[in-house]
Write a protein that holds these residues in place. Structure first.
Motif, PDB file in Angstrom:
ATOM      1  N   ALA A 129       0.853  -1.192   0.000  1.00  0.00           N
ATOM      2  CA  ALA A 129       0.000   0.000   0.000  1.00  0.00           C
ATOM      3  C   ALA A 129       0.885   1.237   0.000  1.00  0.00           C
ATOM      4  O   ALA A 129       2.114   1.157   0.097  1.00  0.00           O
ATOM      5  CB  ALA A 129      -0.930   0.005   1.215  1.00  0.00           C
ATOM      6  N   LYS A 130       0.229   2.379  -0.112  1.00  0.00           N
ATOM      7  CA  LYS A 130       0.925   3.667  -0.086  1.00  0.00           C
ATOM      8  C   LYS A 130       0.136   4.645   0.764  1.00  0.00           C
ATOM      9  O   LYS A 130      -1.081   4.764   0.639  1.00  0.00           O
ATOM     10  CB  LYS A 130       1.101   4.226  -1.495  1.00  0.00           C
ATOM     11  CG  LYS A 130       1.872   5.546  -1.529  1.00  0.00           C
ATOM     12  CD  LYS A 130       2.030   6.086  -2.935  1.00  0.00           C
ATOM     13  CE  LYS A 130       2.813   7.402  -2.911  1.00  0.00           C
ATOM     14  NZ  LYS A 130       2.968   7.987  -4.263  1.00  0.00           N
ATOM     15  N   ILE A 131       0.848   5.349   1.626  1.00  0.00           N
ATOM     16  CA  ILE A 131       0.226   6.369   2.468  1.00  0.00           C
ATOM     17  C   ILE A 131       0.038   7.641   1.635  1.00  0.00           C
ATOM     18  O   ILE A 131       0.954   8.056   0.925  1.00  0.00           O
ATOM     19  CB  ILE A 131       1.095   6.640   3.710  1.00  0.00           C
ATOM     20  CG1 ILE A 131       1.203   5.370   4.549  1.00  0.00           C
ATOM     21  CG2 ILE A 131       0.537   7.776   4.543  1.00  0.00           C
ATOM     22  CD1 ILE A 131       2.086   5.510   5.751  1.00  0.00           C
ATOM     23  N   PRO A 132      -1.133   8.288   1.728  1.00  0.00           N
ATOM     24  CA  PRO A 132      -1.410   9.434   0.836  1.00  0.00           C
ATOM     25  C   PRO A 132      -0.759  10.731   1.261  1.00  0.00           C
ATOM     26  O   PRO A 132      -1.192  11.800   0.797  1.00  0.00           O
ATOM     27  CB  PRO A 132      -2.940   9.530   0.915  1.00  0.00           C
ATOM     28  CG  PRO A 132      -3.299   8.990   2.233  1.00  0.00           C
ATOM     29  CD  PRO A 132      -2.318   7.889   2.519  1.00  0.00           C
ATOM     30  N   PHE A 133       0.261  10.724   2.090  1.00  0.00           N
ATOM     31  CA  PHE A 133       0.961  11.956   2.472  1.00  0.00           C
ATOM     32  C   PHE A 133       2.438  11.624   2.640  1.00  0.00           C
ATOM     33  O   PHE A 133       2.813  10.497   2.988  1.00  0.00           O
ATOM     34  CB  PHE A 133       0.384  12.549   3.768  1.00  0.00           C
ATOM     35  CG  PHE A 133       0.223  11.564   4.882  1.00  0.00           C
ATOM     36  CD1 PHE A 133       1.275  11.267   5.746  1.00  0.00           C
ATOM     37  CD2 PHE A 133      -0.999  10.930   5.084  1.00  0.00           C
ATOM     38  CE1 PHE A 133       1.112  10.362   6.774  1.00  0.00           C
ATOM     39  CE2 PHE A 133      -1.153  10.023   6.112  1.00  0.00           C
ATOM     40  CZ  PHE A 133      -0.101   9.738   6.960  1.00  0.00           C
ATOM     41  N   PRO A 134       3.329  12.582   2.402  1.00  0.00           N
ATOM     42  CA  PRO A 134       4.771  12.313   2.477  1.00  0.00           C
ATOM     43  C   PRO A 134       5.240  12.158   3.913  1.00  0.00           C
ATOM     44  O   PRO A 134       4.671  12.723   4.846  1.00  0.00           O
ATOM     45  CB  PRO A 134       5.385  13.558   1.820  1.00  0.00           C
ATOM     46  CG  PRO A 134       4.364  14.632   2.014  1.00  0.00           C
ATOM     47  CD  PRO A 134       3.026  13.956   1.953  1.00  0.00           C
ATOM     48  N   LEU A 135       6.322  11.365   4.082  1.00  0.00           N
ATOM     49  CA  LEU A 135       6.914  11.125   5.387  1.00  0.00           C
ATOM     50  C   LEU A 135       8.427  11.284   5.298  1.00  0.00           C
ATOM     51  O   LEU A 135       9.012  11.250   4.211  1.00  0.00           O
ATOM     52  CB  LEU A 135       6.572   9.707   5.879  1.00  0.00           C
ATOM     53  CG  LEU A 135       5.099   9.428   6.184  1.00  0.00           C
ATOM     54  CD1 LEU A 135       4.898   7.949   6.467  1.00  0.00           C
ATOM     55  CD2 LEU A 135       4.606  10.261   7.352  1.00  0.00           C
ATOM     56  N   ASP A 184      14.729  -3.799   1.457  1.00  0.00           N
ATOM     57  CA  ASP A 184      15.999  -3.092   1.609  1.00  0.00           C
ATOM     58  C   ASP A 184      16.320  -2.302   0.343  1.00  0.00           C
ATOM     59  O   ASP A 184      17.297  -2.563  -0.358  1.00  0.00           O
ATOM     60  CB  ASP A 184      17.127  -4.084   1.927  1.00  0.00           C
ATOM     61  CG  ASP A 184      16.894  -4.820   3.224  1.00  0.00           C
ATOM     62  OD1 ASP A 184      16.272  -4.227   4.125  1.00  0.00           O
ATOM     63  OD2 ASP A 184      17.311  -5.984   3.341  1.00  0.00           O
ATOM     64  N   LEU A 185      15.468  -1.320   0.049  1.00  0.00           N
ATOM     65  CA  LEU A 185      15.675  -0.458  -1.109  1.00  0.00           C
ATOM     66  C   LEU A 185      15.534   0.983  -0.667  1.00  0.00           C
ATOM     67  O   LEU A 185      14.441   1.439  -0.310  1.00  0.00           O
ATOM     68  CB  LEU A 185      14.658  -0.771  -2.216  1.00  0.00           C
ATOM     69  CG  LEU A 185      14.766  -2.133  -2.902  1.00  0.00           C
ATOM     70  CD1 LEU A 185      13.627  -2.330  -3.887  1.00  0.00           C
ATOM     71  CD2 LEU A 185      16.105  -2.261  -3.608  1.00  0.00           C
ATOM     72  N   SER A 186      16.633   1.710  -0.663  1.00  0.00           N
ATOM     73  CA  SER A 186      16.608   3.106  -0.235  1.00  0.00           C
ATOM     74  C   SER A 186      16.019   4.033  -1.291  1.00  0.00           C
ATOM     75  O   SER A 186      15.731   5.193  -1.003  1.00  0.00           O
ATOM     76  CB  SER A 186      18.025   3.566   0.112  1.00  0.00           C
ATOM     77  OG  SER A 186      18.884   3.423  -1.010  1.00  0.00           O
ATOM     78  N   THR A 187      15.845   3.547  -2.532  1.00  0.00           N
ATOM     79  CA  THR A 187      15.309   4.407  -3.588  1.00  0.00           C
ATOM     80  C   THR A 187      13.782   4.453  -3.599  1.00  0.00           C
ATOM     81  O   THR A 187      13.201   5.266  -4.312  1.00  0.00           O
ATOM     82  CB  THR A 187      15.792   3.897  -4.951  1.00  0.00           C
ATOM     83  OG1 THR A 187      15.394   2.531  -5.118  1.00  0.00           O
ATOM     84  CG2 THR A 187      17.308   4.003  -5.058  1.00  0.00           C
ATOM     85  N   VAL A 188      13.121   3.576  -2.838  1.00  0.00           N
ATOM     86  CA  VAL A 188      11.664   3.563  -2.779  1.00  0.00           C
ATOM     87  C   VAL A 188      11.194   4.661  -1.839  1.00  0.00           C
ATOM     88  O   VAL A 188      11.772   4.879  -0.773  1.00  0.00           O
ATOM     89  CB  VAL A 188      11.149   2.184  -2.330  1.00  0.00           C
ATOM     90  CG1 VAL A 188       9.628   2.170  -2.264  1.00  0.00           C
ATOM     91  CG2 VAL A 188      11.648   1.109  -3.276  1.00  0.00           C
ATOM     92  N   ASP A 189      10.156   5.361  -2.242  1.00  0.00           N
ATOM     93  CA  ASP A 189       9.629   6.447  -1.431  1.00  0.00           C
ATOM     94  C   ASP A 189       9.153   5.911  -0.077  1.00  0.00           C
ATOM     95  O   ASP A 189       8.642   4.790   0.032  1.00  0.00           O
ATOM     96  CB  ASP A 189       8.463   7.127  -2.160  1.00  0.00           C
ATOM     97  CG  ASP A 189       8.021   8.386  -1.440  1.00  0.00           C
ATOM     98  OD1 ASP A 189       8.751   9.388  -1.484  1.00  0.00           O
ATOM     99  OD2 ASP A 189       6.940   8.359  -0.830  1.00  0.00           O
ATOM    100  N   VAL A 190       9.308   6.726   0.961  1.00  0.00           N
ATOM    101  CA  VAL A 190       8.997   6.290   2.321  1.00  0.00           C
ATOM    102  C   VAL A 190       7.508   6.034   2.513  1.00  0.00           C
ATOM    103  O   VAL A 190       7.101   5.255   3.379  1.00  0.00           O
ATOM    104  CB  VAL A 190       9.493   7.349   3.329  1.00  0.00           C
ATOM    105  CG1 VAL A 190       9.289   6.889   4.762  1.00  0.00           C
ATOM    106  CG2 VAL A 190      10.957   7.657   3.083  1.00  0.00           C
ATOM    107  N   SER A 191       6.674   6.655   1.730  1.00  0.00           N
ATOM    108  CA  SER A 191       5.228   6.523   1.917  1.00  0.00           C
ATOM    109  C   SER A 191       4.698   5.149   1.513  1.00  0.00           C
ATOM    110  O   SER A 191       3.546   4.825   1.813  1.00  0.00           O
ATOM    111  CB  SER A 191       4.484   7.604   1.123  1.00  0.00           C
ATOM    112  OG  SER A 191       4.819   7.523  -0.253  1.00  0.00           O
ATOM    113  N   TYR A 192       5.514   4.320   0.834  1.00  0.00           N
ATOM    114  CA  TYR A 192       5.073   2.962   0.490  1.00  0.00           C
ATOM    115  C   TYR A 192       5.213   2.039   1.698  1.00  0.00           C
ATOM    116  O   TYR A 192       6.177   2.130   2.451  1.00  0.00           O
ATOM    117  CB  TYR A 192       5.887   2.422  -0.678  1.00  0.00           C
ATOM    118  CG  TYR A 192       5.550   3.065  -1.993  1.00  0.00           C
ATOM    119  CD1 TYR A 192       4.460   2.638  -2.741  1.00  0.00           C
ATOM    120  CD2 TYR A 192       6.318   4.116  -2.483  1.00  0.00           C
ATOM    121  CE1 TYR A 192       4.150   3.240  -3.950  1.00  0.00           C
ATOM    122  CE2 TYR A 192       6.013   4.725  -3.689  1.00  0.00           C
ATOM    123  CZ  TYR A 192       4.925   4.291  -4.412  1.00  0.00           C
ATOM    124  OH  TYR A 192       4.611   4.897  -5.596  1.00  0.00           O
TER     125      TYR A 192
END
Length: 249
Positions: free
Chosen positions: A140-146, A159-167
């Motif tokens: 899932a994805k959270i609808p706001f940035p973190l 273990d992927l630092s390139t994925v956005d934190v909201s996922y």
């Protein structure tokens, strides 16, 4: 730079929804197992009596302004009199130690061990099942940035630092969102308010565990002593008189 992912609907249908349904079913099963393992305990008569006294004193404080001053003073003396008041605690009376009560009562210690087992065993088996079948999915994805501080909580098992934190990964969905945030209200709706799945509340309410009657009586007595009584009936009569005059005029 963080990448934007396109979530597959198959992950929703075969990972997210089954994981949520299984967690709800496990919680309901835990409720019935805990109910079967719970030993019947008679409540302490003294503790029940003192709890009822505290409730009556709180009701008096809440409705104090709706009774005459003389009646309020009589009721306050009945509760907080230094000689025989219901809320008065003798100086020589020691406060109850919940840990000593638990050690002296083998049934209470056995109940706590049973409830801990009913919590630890399903959690261990469920975590092994989730880790084996559903590890590594972005669910899932959270609808706001973190910020980056939430990465370890939201992306457990990825273990992927390139994925956005909201996922949110499937393992984090199980560990944090379902167990800590999402299921307590659902279980209260399905099983009722006094369900056995809320472990913190369940442990605090075990035969008065965590309830200090001496401390509660003293605190309620102090609150009742400092209460400033102001009878509301004269103000209500003046207000009603002004309203009637406006209606007549």
């Amino acid at each position: 730079m963080a990448e934007d992912l396109v979530l597959d609907t198959a992950i929703r249908d075969w990972v997210l929804i089954p994981l949520s349904v299984v967690m709800v079913l496990i919680g309901i099963l835990r409720y019935f197992v805990s109910k079967l393992m719970r030993s019947s305990q008679l409540p302490d008569a003294k503790m029940v009596k003192e709890g009822q006294v505290v409730i009556r004193a709180r009701n008096l404080r809440a409705a104090a302004n709706f009774i005459p001053p003389k009646s309020f003073r009589a009721r306050r003396a009945y509760f907080s009199n230094e000689e025989n008041g219901l809320l008065h605690v003798p100086k020589g009376q020691a406060a109850q130690n919940p840990q000593a009560q638990m050690l002296s009562d083998p049934n209470m210690a056995m109940d706590m061990m049973k409830k801990n087992l009913s919590m630890i065993i399903p959690q261990t088996l469920t975590f092994a099942w989730v880790n084996f079948f559903f590890s590594g999915f972005v669910a899932a994805k959270i609808p706001f940035p973190l910020t980056q501080r939430f990465r370890s909580m939201l992306q457990n098992g990825i273990d992927l630092s390139t994925v956005d934190v909201s996922y949110v990964s499937s393992r984090s969905w199980y560990l944090y969102f379902l167990n800590l945030f999402g299921l307590r209200g659902l279980f209260s709706l399905i099983l009722g308010e006094e369900n056995a799945t809320d472990d913190t509340q369940r442990m605090m309410q075990m035969s008065g565990f965590g309830f200090d009657p001496t401390k509660n009586l003293s605190a309620e007595k102090d609150s009742l002593d400092i209460l400033q009584h102001e009878w509301a009936l004269p103000k209500f009569e003046k207000r009603a008189e002004r309203v009637l005059r406006k209606l007549v005029s």
